[in-house]
Design a protein around this motif. Structure first.
Motif, mmCIF file in Angstrom:
data_model
loop_
_atom_site.group_PDB
_atom_site.id
_atom_site.type_symbol
_atom_site.label_atom_id
_atom_site.label_comp_id
_atom_site.label_asym_id
_atom_site.label_seq_id
_atom_site.Cartn_x
_atom_site.Cartn_y
_atom_site.Cartn_z
ATOM 1 N N MET A 47 0.850 -1.171 0.000
ATOM 2 C CA MET A 47 0.000 0.000 0.000
ATOM 3 C C MET A 47 0.900 1.239 0.000
ATOM 4 N N PRO A 48 0.619 2.205 -0.843
ATOM 5 C CA PRO A 48 1.506 3.356 -0.965
ATOM 6 C C PRO A 48 1.741 4.136 0.327
ATOM 7 N N ILE A 49 0.717 4.327 1.165
ATOM 8 C CA ILE A 49 0.911 5.121 2.383
ATOM 9 C C ILE A 49 1.843 4.395 3.350
ATOM 10 N N THR A 50 1.787 3.067 3.371
ATOM 11 C CA THR A 50 2.693 2.291 4.212
ATOM 12 C C THR A 50 4.126 2.471 3.738
ATOM 13 N N LEU A 51 4.325 2.432 2.429
ATOM 14 C CA LEU A 51 5.660 2.652 1.878
ATOM 15 C C LEU A 51 6.124 4.072 2.173
ATOM 16 N N LEU A 52 5.236 5.040 2.120
ATOM 17 C CA LEU A 52 5.594 6.423 2.420
ATOM 18 C C LEU A 52 6.114 6.536 3.852
ATOM 19 N N HIS A 53 5.481 5.850 4.794
ATOM 20 C CA HIS A 53 5.943 5.837 6.181
ATOM 21 C C HIS A 53 7.322 5.184 6.280
ATOM 22 N N ARG A 54 7.534 4.087 5.567
ATOM 23 C CA ARG A 54 8.839 3.407 5.598
ATOM 24 C C ARG A 54 9.926 4.296 5.010
ATOM 25 N N LEU A 55 9.606 4.988 3.923
ATOM 26 C CA LEU A 55 10.585 5.871 3.294
ATOM 27 C C LEU A 55 10.965 7.020 4.215
ATOM 28 N N ALA A 56 10.013 7.518 5.000
ATOM 29 C CA ALA A 56 10.264 8.635 5.908
ATOM 30 C C ALA A 56 11.252 8.257 7.009
ATOM 31 N N GLU A 57 11.400 6.977 7.282
ATOM 32 C CA GLU A 57 12.296 6.506 8.337
ATOM 33 C C GLU A 57 13.712 6.269 7.826
ATOM 34 N N GLN A 58 13.934 6.392 6.519
ATOM 35 C CA GLN A 58 15.235 6.079 5.931
ATOM 36 C C GLN A 58 15.931 7.340 5.443
ATOM 37 N N ASP A 59 17.254 7.222 5.299
ATOM 38 C CA ASP A 59 18.021 8.301 4.690
ATOM 39 C C ASP A 59 17.838 8.216 3.184
ATOM 40 N N LEU A 60 17.452 9.325 2.575
ATOM 41 C CA LEU A 60 17.219 9.361 1.135
ATOM 42 C C LEU A 60 18.474 9.852 0.436
ATOM 43 N N PRO A 61 18.746 9.433 -0.770
ATOM 44 C CA PRO A 61 17.918 8.637 -1.677
ATOM 45 C C PRO A 61 17.932 7.152 -1.310
ATOM 46 N N VAL A 62 16.851 6.469 -1.699
ATOM 47 C CA VAL A 62 16.666 5.046 -1.429
ATOM 48 C C VAL A 62 16.305 4.345 -2.735
ATOM 49 N N ALA A 63 16.943 3.207 -2.971
ATOM 50 C CA ALA A 63 16.580 2.373 -4.115
ATOM 51 C C ALA A 63 15.498 1.399 -3.676
ATOM 52 N N VAL A 64 14.435 1.313 -4.449
ATOM 53 C CA VAL A 64 13.315 0.413 -4.152
ATOM 54 C C VAL A 64 13.329 -0.683 -5.213
ATOM 55 N N ASN A 65 13.483 -1.928 -4.768
ATOM 56 C CA ASN A 65 13.699 -3.042 -5.692
ATOM 57 C C ASN A 65 12.475 -3.906 -5.957
ATOM 58 N N GLN A 66 11.681 -4.160 -4.946
ATOM 59 C CA GLN A 66 10.563 -5.097 -5.077
ATOM 60 C C GLN A 66 9.499 -4.533 -6.022
ATOM 61 N N GLY A 67 8.961 -5.373 -6.887
ATOM 62 C CA GLY A 67 8.007 -4.937 -7.905
ATOM 63 C C GLY A 67 6.804 -4.209 -7.360
ATOM 64 N N SER A 68 6.194 -4.722 -6.298
ATOM 65 C CA SER A 68 5.002 -4.064 -5.744
ATOM 66 C C SER A 68 5.367 -2.720 -5.115
ATOM 67 N N ASP A 69 6.567 -2.613 -4.535
ATOM 68 C CA ASP A 69 7.006 -1.340 -3.969
ATOM 69 C C ASP A 69 7.311 -0.324 -5.066
ATOM 70 N N VAL A 70 7.858 -0.789 -6.198
ATOM 71 C CA VAL A 70 8.096 0.114 -7.325
ATOM 72 C C VAL A 70 6.766 0.662 -7.837
ATOM 73 N N ASP A 71 5.755 -0.191 -7.883
ATOM 74 C CA ASP A 71 4.420 0.272 -8.279
ATOM 75 C C ASP A 71 3.889 1.308 -7.287
ATOM 76 N N ALA A 72 4.125 1.089 -5.992
ATOM 77 C CA ALA A 72 3.681 2.039 -4.978
ATOM 78 C C ALA A 72 4.434 3.366 -5.121
#
Length: 74
Positions: free
Chosen positions: A1-26
């Protein structure tokens, strides 16, 4: 779910590479909504179908940060 990924991204140092197909879609959905700034390469055709190269999230926008506040993690 995109909002869940948004929360996960907020906890990381950016830039971040997103590899998993469903996360790339999000990431694609979040980018289209204006919540993140990201580069998303087009899928590459292979003998078995398509391969999705990783997306790179460079920043969370002010709109994305307001969405994180409006929809807190449960």
């Amino acid at each position: 779910m995109p909002i869940t990924l948004l929360h996960r991204l907020a906890e990381q140092d950016l830039p971040v590479a997103v590899n998993q197909g469903s996360d790339v879609d999000a990431v694609r959905v979040l980018s289209l909504a204006g919540h993140v700034k990201a580069t998303i390469p087009k899928p590459v055709r292979t003998l078995d179908g398509y391969d999705q190269p990783p997306a790179t999230v460079m920043a969370i926008t002010s709109l994305g940060l307001s969405m994180i506040k409006r929809f807190p993690r449960r």
